[in-house]
Motif scaffolding. Structure first.
Motif, PDB file in Angstrom:
ATOM      1  N   ASP A 358       0.828  -1.204   0.000  1.00 21.94           N
ATOM      2  CA  ASP A 358       0.000   0.000   0.000  1.00 21.94           C
ATOM      3  C   ASP A 358       0.863   1.255   0.000  1.00 21.94           C
ATOM      4  O   ASP A 358       0.535   2.260  -0.643  1.00 21.94           O
ATOM      5  CB  ASP A 358      -0.918  -0.021   1.222  1.00 21.94           C
ATOM      6  CG  ASP A 358      -1.877   1.151   1.258  1.00 21.94           C
ATOM      7  OD1 ASP A 358      -2.790   1.193   0.403  1.00 21.94           O
ATOM      8  OD2 ASP A 358      -1.707   2.036   2.125  1.00 21.94           O
ATOM      9  N   ARG A 359       1.983   1.206   0.711  1.00 24.47           N
ATOM     10  CA  ARG A 359       2.903   2.354   0.746  1.00 24.47           C
ATOM     11  C   ARG A 359       3.485   2.624  -0.636  1.00 24.47           C
ATOM     12  O   ARG A 359       3.542   3.782  -1.093  1.00 24.47           O
ATOM     13  CB  ARG A 359       4.016   2.065   1.753  1.00 24.47           C
ATOM     14  CG  ARG A 359       5.180   3.030   1.713  1.00 24.47           C
ATOM     15  CD  ARG A 359       6.185   2.731   2.812  1.00 24.47           C
ATOM     16  NE  ARG A 359       7.485   3.314   2.530  1.00 24.47           N
ATOM     17  CZ  ARG A 359       8.460   2.711   1.865  1.00 24.47           C
ATOM     18  NH1 ARG A 359       8.286   1.468   1.411  1.00 24.47           N
ATOM     19  NH2 ARG A 359       9.609   3.322   1.657  1.00 24.47           N
ATOM     20  N   TRP A 364       3.607   5.908  -5.517  1.00 24.90           N
ATOM     21  CA  TRP A 364       3.370   6.009  -6.960  1.00 24.90           C
ATOM     22  C   TRP A 364       2.264   7.029  -7.245  1.00 24.90           C
ATOM     23  O   TRP A 364       2.367   7.835  -8.176  1.00 24.90           O
ATOM     24  CB  TRP A 364       2.998   4.637  -7.527  1.00 24.90           C
ATOM     25  CG  TRP A 364       2.829   4.652  -9.020  1.00 24.90           C
ATOM     26  CD1 TRP A 364       3.794   4.449  -9.956  1.00 24.90           C
ATOM     27  CD2 TRP A 364       1.616   4.917  -9.740  1.00 24.90           C
ATOM     28  NE1 TRP A 364       3.269   4.555 -11.222  1.00 24.90           N
ATOM     29  CE2 TRP A 364       1.935   4.836 -11.119  1.00 24.90           C
ATOM     30  CE3 TRP A 364       0.306   5.197  -9.366  1.00 24.90           C
ATOM     31  CZ2 TRP A 364       0.978   5.048 -12.118  1.00 24.90           C
ATOM     32  CZ3 TRP A 364      -0.651   5.407 -10.361  1.00 24.90           C
ATOM     33  CH2 TRP A 364      -0.316   5.332 -11.721  1.00 24.90           C
ATOM     34  N   GLN A 365       1.194   7.005  -6.445  1.00 25.75           N
ATOM     35  CA  GLN A 365       0.116   7.976  -6.635  1.00 25.75           C
ATOM     36  C   GLN A 365       0.614   9.411  -6.454  1.00 25.75           C
ATOM     37  O   GLN A 365       0.222  10.307  -7.206  1.00 25.75           O
ATOM     38  CB  GLN A 365      -1.006   7.707  -5.625  1.00 25.75           C
ATOM     39  CG  GLN A 365      -1.813   6.447  -5.902  1.00 25.75           C
ATOM     40  CD  GLN A 365      -2.888   6.263  -4.858  1.00 25.75           C
ATOM     41  OE1 GLN A 365      -2.625   5.876  -3.719  1.00 25.75           O
ATOM     42  NE2 GLN A 365      -4.123   6.562  -5.231  1.00 25.75           N
ATOM     43  N   ASN A 370      -2.129  12.745 -11.270  1.00 23.29           N
ATOM     44  CA  ASN A 370      -3.238  12.836 -12.216  1.00 23.29           C
ATOM     45  C   ASN A 370      -3.563  11.504 -12.887  1.00 23.29           C
ATOM     46  O   ASN A 370      -4.433  11.455 -13.768  1.00 23.29           O
ATOM     47  CB  ASN A 370      -2.919  13.891 -13.285  1.00 23.29           C
ATOM     48  CG  ASN A 370      -2.735  15.273 -12.692  1.00 23.29           C
ATOM     49  OD1 ASN A 370      -3.493  15.675 -11.813  1.00 23.29           O
ATOM     50  ND2 ASN A 370      -1.718  15.999 -13.157  1.00 23.29           N
ATOM     51  N   LYS A 371      -2.863  10.441 -12.490  1.00 24.54           N
ATOM     52  CA  LYS A 371      -3.100   9.143 -13.116  1.00 24.54           C
ATOM     53  C   LYS A 371      -4.044   8.310 -12.255  1.00 24.54           C
ATOM     54  O   LYS A 371      -3.797   8.072 -11.082  1.00 24.54           O
ATOM     55  CB  LYS A 371      -1.779   8.397 -13.326  1.00 24.54           C
ATOM     56  CG  LYS A 371      -0.892   9.037 -14.382  1.00 24.54           C
ATOM     57  CD  LYS A 371       0.373   8.234 -14.630  1.00 24.54           C
ATOM     58  CE  LYS A 371       1.215   8.875 -15.727  1.00 24.54           C
ATOM     59  NZ  LYS A 371       2.473   8.116 -15.976  1.00 24.54           N
ATOM     60  N   TRP A 372      -5.114   7.850 -12.848  1.00 28.34           N
ATOM     61  CA  TRP A 372      -6.109   7.011 -12.177  1.00 28.34           C
ATOM     62  C   TRP A 372      -6.708   6.160 -13.276  1.00 28.34           C
ATOM     63  O   TRP A 372      -6.100   5.992 -14.329  1.00 28.34           O
ATOM     64  CB  TRP A 372      -7.132   7.905 -11.471  1.00 28.34           C
ATOM     65  CG  TRP A 372      -8.005   7.265 -10.417  1.00 28.34           C
ATOM     66  CD1 TRP A 372      -9.363   7.420 -10.306  1.00 28.34           C
ATOM     67  CD2 TRP A 372      -7.624   6.426  -9.333  1.00 28.34           C
ATOM     68  NE1 TRP A 372      -9.835   6.741  -9.205  1.00 28.34           N
ATOM     69  CE2 TRP A 372      -8.787   6.103  -8.593  1.00 28.34           C
ATOM     70  CE3 TRP A 372      -6.405   5.895  -8.912  1.00 28.34           C
ATOM     71  CZ2 TRP A 372      -8.780   5.294  -7.469  1.00 28.34           C
ATOM     72  CZ3 TRP A 372      -6.394   5.085  -7.787  1.00 28.34           C
ATOM     73  CH2 TRP A 372      -7.560   4.799  -7.082  1.00 28.34           C
ATOM     74  N   VAL A 417     -11.435   5.461  -1.725  1.00 31.58           N
ATOM     75  CA  VAL A 417     -10.200   5.016  -1.068  1.00 31.58           C
ATOM     76  C   VAL A 417      -8.957   5.515  -1.796  1.00 31.58           C
ATOM     77  O   VAL A 417      -7.857   5.048  -1.530  1.00 31.58           O
ATOM     78  CB  VAL A 417     -10.165   3.467  -0.948  1.00 31.58           C
ATOM     79  CG1 VAL A 417     -11.420   2.963  -0.245  1.00 31.58           C
ATOM     80  CG2 VAL A 417     -10.015   2.787  -2.301  1.00 31.58           C
ATOM     81  N   ARG A 418      -9.130   6.479  -2.669  1.00 34.47           N
ATOM     82  CA  ARG A 418      -7.998   6.938  -3.494  1.00 34.47           C
ATOM     83  C   ARG A 418      -6.888   7.540  -2.640  1.00 34.47           C
ATOM     84  O   ARG A 418      -5.706   7.334  -2.915  1.00 34.47           O
ATOM     85  CB  ARG A 418      -8.488   7.944  -4.534  1.00 34.47           C
ATOM     86  CG  ARG A 418      -7.388   8.403  -5.485  1.00 34.47           C
ATOM     87  CD  ARG A 418      -7.949   9.226  -6.633  1.00 34.47           C
ATOM     88  NE  ARG A 418      -6.888   9.644  -7.551  1.00 34.47           N
ATOM     89  CZ  ARG A 418      -7.099  10.317  -8.687  1.00 34.47           C
ATOM     90  NH1 ARG A 418      -8.336  10.626  -9.048  1.00 34.47           N
ATOM     91  NH2 ARG A 418      -6.085  10.664  -9.459  1.00 34.47           N
TER      92      ARG A 418
END
Length: 830
Positions: A358-359, A364-365, A370-372, A417-418
């Motif tokens: 998750d970390r 990365w997020q 802006n990437k999803w 959950v973003r």
């Protein structure tokens, strides 16, 4: 599809769902949301636990987990039930039993699809929240009143720690030892079983008492492939057991074997990383590429091959693949719990491992704000099990079963959950609210990302450090070119593509090697990378338990992985042996001569005719890499392309001297279904017993000592069809007789009795039942005992049960070995 609000009437009242909202945070200053909200930090577990300032948090963490594991496993908020969401016992969680649907009892698997990192985020929050509630409600109030504020503060600021396996090759210290010391409420200390070492079922009950199955098919076709996945017989979890520890009837399997030293052997550096870098774990370079190679969310998220044969090698890199490998390293080759999807969550290391996954996802997020994703392709996402039909569109509003945001039953969605901060936590690298990132009173994202890139470069940039370090000393190898502010070079990799369900869902390894000596294979020193197919059987005993897996198997879904090998090659050049430079031409020629690969299952290398089932593709790739001396700059990795001269398949190598030999498969053996029938257990037949069919029961021992009992001294085997018993063989030692009968529509027929005297010829007896059309002939130790006339001639035996009255020793031992033959002729020809 939008979020849904579902209210159910349950037990004559309104059912309250468990709200997954994270640990509450008192906002300092104006309330914010998303990455700029100040929240407590999930910390590196060894750094956190070794810091004396965190002593109270560490004690609360261990004590809460101990209590969590000891909760009644039949209750929703127990560790057993929360762990069971991931797979076994394939039971609904936080969804009222009255709700019927076509996905009931099929689990919640989200592997090999684009929701993989998203779905696991609220799952971790659920565990974190449960532990926190135990701290606040069950622990803190029991400390002396004067001490409670300090304990309360420790609980409020605590968050689940992560295990950074790319920066260490050690098992976390808190998880290493079987016992640990924790404080008592009166100021003393007590030693308890360490809940991070292994999970122990409360009251020493076996897992089958709560519905965990022996999920591998019990009918064995080959003794070498005997079922070893009897997790229903476990009481404790195992971590890297040895082959001799997985006998389902042994205490080692029942009470678990934890070989942390073997886990660390698996985690230790490949020899090519060198002795000067003990701080790194084997996945370090993969993590670095995950955070620096340009890619979209759907590529980053999953092993699923989304673009088929046209997929670029660049898109074979993903977080799920390296996550899978860690499961294999911790569980081991011989089915420790972490190596199998249905039971992986019961090993406490699962949660520390996934916290790190998750970390990496969160980092990365932050690097790609802006990437999803917008939608998921139907052909890459088979998810009936989250309440969706195959033709449904997967969107950022798709419900994430079974996770709810409130007591009314509003299902969480990917958009919900973003951002981790909205759940009350973040990670050390992501403290975006720090005033230094707002020098003019407004958040400067460029400044924040620049700092984050520096952290990634210095924490995981192993290949970067190799190149730049030698450039500073003036020893740059041929093939690496200096440019203003940095270096240009060719970067090399292998993509691995394979059928995830090649062996019906059984997990397997793909291992890649470079021969240190030309034409010679030494696996221990040649190994440079490995891929673990972390999968499960779609069906258990004929019952579908994972629709996602079933669809993937039917459509022959392929999975992908990406192994960067530039550090390997760089160190070979530094050794000054056979590889002289990092030029494309010389490296490609070297790899043609030296690279080879093999497939392993259950600790054994598979012959080529088995490897062919995997439809394995080893795809060599190159790209142009630019590394900068300025650590705030990300490397530029571009012009990815396949290299046909170093791409292969099932043959196992490019060099004929290293290829796997072609050997014919062994001739098929006569199929004689075999299985084990445990005491007080049942065994469904693979097919109904037809006329002339034979069932043989082999017993491990014989006990004719009469039982002292207030009930009937009775050991019996029943041969059933549905609820009807077509034949029962009841051994009555106290009466000195064997009783035969049948029970149809809940009514017993007339008993037939024979004397028990001299019926057994051996101390390991054999019972044979032969269906002769109108009746059953029964033999004991190959001697005729009785012909029992059928009382329901149209019915066929489909199920066996074996039992004994309470507090009695069975006549035939603790379990029976069962063999089934379709005819008497085949029995005698076998």
């Amino acid at each position: 599809m939008s979020s849904q609000i579902i209210t159910e009437v349950h037990n004559a009242g309104t059912y309250e769902y468990y709200p997954i909202q994270g640990i509450s945070v008192k906002d300092v200053g104006p309330k914010t949301s998303g990455p700029l909200r100040p929240v407590p930090i999930r910390q590196n577990i060894d750094e956190w636990s070794e810091n004396k300032a965190n002593e109270k948090q560490v004690h609360l963490f261990v004590m809460a987990w101990d209590r969590f594991m000891k909760k009644d496993p039949s209750t929703r908020d127990s560790f057993f039930q929360v762990a069971g969401i991931h797979g076994e016992p394939n039971r609904e969680w936080d969804e009222p039993e009255e709700k019927e649907s076509d996905w009931k009892n099929k689990g919640y698997c989200t592997h090999n699809n684009i929701l993989f990192p998203i779905w696991h985020r609220p799952y971790l929050v659920l565990l974190e929240q449960q532990l926190y509630e135990i701290m606040i409600n069950e622990l803190v109030p029991n400390f002396p009143e004067a001490d409670r504020p300090a304990w309360q503060e420790a609980a409020e600021t605590w968050r689940l720690p992560y295990w950074d396996w790319a920066r260490t090759n050690k098992v976390p210290k808190l998880a290493k030892y079987p016992t640990t010391l924790v404080p008592t409420f009166d100021g003393g200390f007590e030693r308890i079983d360490n809940p991070l070492y292994q999970f122990k079922m409360p009251n020493l009950k076996t897992w089958d008492s709560e519905g965990v199955t022996n999920f591998k098919d019990p009918w064995v076709q080959d003794e070498e492939k005997a079922p070893t996945l009897y997790y229903g017989r476990c009481i404790n979890t195992s971590r890297c057991p040895d082959e001799e520890d997985i006998d389902p009837d042994s205490n080692a399997w029942r009470y678990g074997v934890v070989n942390n030293s073997k886990v660390e052997d698996n985690l230790k550096l490949h020899t090519w990383l060198g002795d000067d870098n003990p701080q790194y774990g084997k996945p370090v370079e993969v993590v670095y590429r995950l955070l620096t190679v340009p890619m979209g969310y759907t590529t980053f998220a999953t092993t699923a091959q989304l673009d088929g044969k046209d997929q670029s090698v660049q898109n074979d890199l993903n977080i799920e693949y390296i996550h899978n490998v860690l499961h294999g390293w911790v569980g081991g080759d011989y089915n420790g719990h972490m190596s199998q999807i249905p039971v992986a969550t019961f090993d406490p290391l699962f949660w520390l491992h996934h916290c790190n996954v998750d970390r990496i996802f969160a980092i990365w997020q932050a690097l790609n704000p802006n990437k999803w994703f917008e939608t998921g392709k139907v052909n890459s996402f088979f998810q009936d099990i989250v309440g969706l039909k195959v033709d449904d569109e997967i969107t950022t509003s798709t419900p994430l079963r079974p996770f709810h945001s409130d007591k009314r039953g509003t299902l969480l969605t990917p958009n919900d959950v973003r951002y981790t901060n909205d759940f009350g936590y973040t990670y050390p690298e992501l403290q975006a609210w720090n005033p230094k990132y707002s020098p003019k009173g407004r958040f400067d994202q460029t400044l924040f990302i620049s700092d984050l890139r520096k952290c990634v470069n210095e924490t995981y940039g192993f290949s970067r450090q190799l190149l730049l370090g030698d450039a500073q000393s003036g020893s740059t190898p041929s093939g690496v070119t200096s440019i203003p502010g940095g270096l240009k070079s060719v970067d090399f990799s292998f993509s691995i593509r394979y059928l995830r369900f090649a062996f019906g869902g059984e997990a397997f390894w793909i291992r890649l090697y470079l021969a240190r000596q030309e034409g010679r294979q030494v696996a221990t020193t040649d190994l440079i990378g490995e891929v673990y197919s972390f999968s499960q059987r779609p069906e258990v005993n004929g019952k579908e338990v994972c629709t996602n897996c079933k669809k993937g198997q039917e459509k022959k879904v392929k999975a992908t992985a990406y192994l960067p090998i530039t550090p390997v090659l760089y160190n070979l050049v530094k050794e000054g042996k056979d590889l002289k430079s990092l030029t494309r031409e010389e490296v490609l020629a070297y790899l043609q001569k030296r690279a080879y690969w093999r497939v392993f299952k259950n600790g054994k290398s598979l012959p080529r005719y088995e490897v062919e089932k995997v439809e394995l593709e080893i795809v060599g790739g190159t790209n142009d890499a630019t590394n900068f001396g300025d650590p705030t700059k990300a490397p530029v990795l571009e012009n990815f392309k396949e290299e046909p001269t170093i791409s292969g398949g099932a043959d196992g190598a490019f060099n004929p001297d290293l290829k796997q030999p072609i050997v014919p498969p062994p001739p098929p053996k006569p199929v004689v279904p075999k299985a084990n029938l445990p005491l007080r257990g049942s065994l469904p037949l693979k097919a109904p017993l037809e006329s002339d069919g034979v069932i043989i029961l082999d017993a491990p021992k014989l006990d004719l000592e009469k039982a002292v009992t207030s009930t009937i001294d009775n050991t019996q085997v029943q041969f059933k069809s549905g609820s009807d018993t077509l034949l029962v063989i009841s051994f009555r030692r106290a009466e000195g007789e064997i009783v035969f009968n049948a029970r149809l529509q809940r009514s017993w027929g007339e008993e037939v009795r024979v004397s028990l005297d001299n019926r057994f010829k051996t101390q390991t007896p054999t019972i044979l039942v032969h269906d002769q059309g109108d009746g059953y002939e029964v033999l004991i130790d190959w001697v005729h005992v009785i012909w029992f006339e059928k009382r329901a001639k149209e019915k066929k035996i489909t199920l066996l049960t074996y039992g004994v009255n309470e507090s009695q020793n069975p006549v035939l031992g603790d379990g029976l070995k069962v063999k089934v033959f379709p005819s008497l002729k085949q029995l005698f020809n076998h």
